[in-house]
Design an enzyme around this catalytic site. Structure first.
Site, PDB file in Angstrom:
ATOM      1  N   TYR A 117       0.856  -1.186   0.000  1.00 58.78           N
ATOM      2  CA  TYR A 117       0.000   0.000   0.000  1.00 58.78           C
ATOM      3  C   TYR A 117       0.887   1.229   0.000  1.00 58.78           C
ATOM      4  O   TYR A 117       2.099   1.141   0.180  1.00 58.78           O
ATOM      5  CB  TYR A 117      -0.926   0.019   1.229  1.00 58.78           C
ATOM      6  CG  TYR A 117      -0.182   0.218   2.521  1.00 58.78           C
ATOM      7  CD1 TYR A 117       0.448  -0.849   3.153  1.00 58.78           C
ATOM      8  CD2 TYR A 117      -0.067   1.481   3.090  1.00 58.78           C
ATOM      9  CE1 TYR A 117       1.163  -0.653   4.323  1.00 58.78           C
ATOM     10  CE2 TYR A 117       0.651   1.680   4.257  1.00 58.78           C
ATOM     11  CZ  TYR A 117       1.261   0.603   4.867  1.00 58.78           C
ATOM     12  OH  TYR A 117       1.975   0.792   6.013  1.00 58.78           O
ATOM     13  N   THR A 137       3.007   5.024  12.000  1.00 57.32           N
ATOM     14  CA  THR A 137       3.500   4.343  13.201  1.00 57.32           C
ATOM     15  C   THR A 137       5.036   4.267  13.258  1.00 57.32           C
ATOM     16  O   THR A 137       5.599   4.115  14.327  1.00 57.32           O
ATOM     17  CB  THR A 137       2.948   2.901  13.288  1.00 57.32           C
ATOM     18  OG1 THR A 137       3.361   2.175  12.135  1.00 57.32           O
ATOM     19  CG2 THR A 137       1.447   2.875  13.421  1.00 57.32           C
ATOM     20  N   ASP A 138       5.695   4.371  12.081  1.00 59.53           N
ATOM     21  CA  ASP A 138       7.150   4.131  12.059  1.00 59.53           C
ATOM     22  C   ASP A 138       7.925   5.073  12.981  1.00 59.53           C
ATOM     23  O   ASP A 138       8.881   4.656  13.639  1.00 59.53           O
ATOM     24  CB  ASP A 138       7.696   4.285  10.628  1.00 59.53           C
ATOM     25  CG  ASP A 138       7.313   3.114   9.732  1.00 59.53           C
ATOM     26  OD1 ASP A 138       6.710   2.145  10.233  1.00 59.53           O
ATOM     27  OD2 ASP A 138       7.609   3.176   8.526  1.00 59.53           O
ATOM     28  N   LYS A 184       7.631   1.006  19.190  1.00 57.26           N
ATOM     29  CA  LYS A 184       7.034   0.069  18.227  1.00 57.26           C
ATOM     30  C   LYS A 184       7.775  -1.259  18.316  1.00 57.26           C
ATOM     31  O   LYS A 184       9.000  -1.291  18.271  1.00 57.26           O
ATOM     32  CB  LYS A 184       7.137   0.664  16.810  1.00 57.26           C
ATOM     33  CG  LYS A 184       6.394  -0.140  15.763  1.00 57.26           C
ATOM     34  CD  LYS A 184       6.339   0.572  14.408  1.00 57.26           C
ATOM     35  CE  LYS A 184       5.534  -0.251  13.422  1.00 57.26           C
ATOM     36  NZ  LYS A 184       5.410   0.384  12.096  1.00 57.26           N
TER      37      LYS A 184
HETATM   38  N1  ASP Z   1       5.261   3.364   7.024  1.00 56.46           N
HETATM   39  C1  ASP Z   1       4.052   3.762   7.697  1.00 56.46           C
HETATM   40  C2  ASP Z   1       4.281   5.118   8.341  1.00 56.46           C
HETATM   41  O1  ASP Z   1       4.904   5.222   9.351  1.00 56.46           O
HETATM   42  C3  ASP Z   1       3.640   2.750   8.675  1.00 56.46           C
HETATM   43  C4  ASP Z   1       2.396   3.078   9.471  1.00 56.46           C
HETATM   44  O2  ASP Z   1       1.895   4.175   9.517  1.00 56.46           O
HETATM   45  O3  ASP Z   1       1.905   2.129  10.121  1.00 56.46           O
HETATM   46  O4  ASP Z   1       3.830   6.061   7.812  1.00 56.46           O
END
Ligand code: ASP
Length: 356
Positions: free
Chosen positions: A53, A119-120, A192
């Site tokens: 995605y 989340t990163d 995380k």
């Molecule tokens: N790569 C994504 C971000 O940190 C992962 C996520 O949001 O879960 O934007």
């Protein structure tokens, strides 16, 4: 009294009571501003069951429209600050966010802020804001592990819960919070732990601030570590943060990457050490040599949990090094960048790592 009469009374009494009872003032809903930065919560895929995605595809208006239930909790306004995967999070967005959050929270008619994020790097952004936001009003970051188009997307409920926490008066004064998967984390504690699982965030040492189920929040603890209104750090008049690099320790490590960081212009180096912030003799020699040249060198750990103590297996006093206490390398880097804005002696820097 006949049965028929009592029935008649039963019908009349509530009407009379209603007429004499003072009208209960309905409290106006709090106003929460949503600042969107992108991430998987705003991500989209071609189908609802695929791993691949793209982050940051959905705008803040669409995000708000997807969770109409949240409008029962607060009056919501949205602003798009960025629309990026948080792997691309950078100082420009951090400065923009910090400035906007401080502006908004200074307004008497704004009760709190929700920030949608990837989340990163959410643990870094939330910790940065924890140090530079000047308000006790709730600042709540939220995110998702599954894109908005996925089967069982986790974003909508995370967003609903984040709004509920930001709108909750009990969230005031607890520092910057991260709400994800029903848990309320403190910015200084969360990390995380899984690349893909929905239950990825843990607060290993300091524990959860609370939990939230379908908007119903319960708080267990206050903020740990100095934050927001008690923070000594500020971005007033600051246009750039000093470079601090992270170098990961491993078996058979030499000092090449430590020297490379210094050559690249780092004013601070954080080593993600093995165990209790340890590293090979060669790496330690290289680090101590950079410390002698005035680069601030911090020992953190690549281990998921546990504190890095001063002078345990490494002679920090003799080598002029700082121990990160319970900050992981990525948060130690954030703190050091802010600390380096002012000249601090090594004892003062160590004090900072113990207090935040
Ligand atoms: N790569 C994504 C971000 O940190 C992962 C996520 O949001 O879960 O934007």
């Amino acid at each position: 009294m006949r049965f028929g009469n009592s029935l008649r009374w039963a019908a009349v009494v509530p009407i009379v009571l209603l007429a004499v009872a003072p009208a209960r003032a309905t409290e106006p809903l709090p106003t929460i501003v949503v600042l969107a930065t992108g991430g998987t919560i705003a991500g989209a895929a071609a189908t609802d069951v695929q791993a691949g995605y793209t982050s940051g595809q959905v705008g803040v208006d669409q995000l708000l429209a997807a969770v109409p239930q949240a409008r029962k909790l607060a009056v919501l306004r949205g602003e798009q600050i960025a629309n990026i995967g948080s792997q691309d999070m950078n100082d420009e967005v951090w400065f923009k966010l910090a400035q906007r959050v401080n502006e908004l929270l200074a307004m008497p008619d704004v009760d709190g802020v929700v920030i949608t994020h990837g989340t990163d790097t959410i643990e870094e952004t939330s910790y940065f804001l924890n140090l530079v936001v000047r308000s006790k009003k709730p600042v709540v970051l939220t995110a998702a592990m599954r894109p908005s188009t996925a089967l069982s997307a986790d974003g909508p409920l995370n967003f609903f819960n984040a709004v509920a926490v930001a709108a909750n008066k009990d969230a005031v004064g607890r520092g910057v919070l991260v709400v994800i998967n029903d848990w309320i984390h403190g910015a200084s504690s969360l990390t995380k732990t899984s690349t893909t699982a929905v239950q990825t965030f843990l607060s290993p040492l300091r524990g959860l601030v609370g939990t939230v189920a379908y908007g119903d929040a319960e708080f267990y603890r206050g903020a740990v570590g100095r934050n927001t209104v008690d923070s000594e750090f500020s971005l007033d008049g600051v246009t750039a943060l000093p470079r601090v690099d992270i170098v990961m320790a491993h078996a058979n490590m030499d000092g090449a990457l430590i020297d490379a960081a210094a050559a690249a212009g780092a004013r601070g180096i954080v080593v993600a050490g093995v165990g209790n912030g340890n590293m090979t003799k060669a790496a330690l020699d290289a680090l101590a040599a950079q410390a002698r040249k005035g680069i601030v060198c911090v020992r953190s750990t690549r281990v998921a949990t546990g504190r890095v103590g001063r002078n345990v297996e490494v002679d920090d006093d003799g080598l002029s090094l700082i121990a990160s206490d319970d900050l992981n390398p990525q948060k130690a880097r954030v703190l050091l960048r802010l600390a380096l804005l002012k000249a601090h002696s090594l004892p003062e820097l160590q004090r900072i790592f113990q207090e935040y």
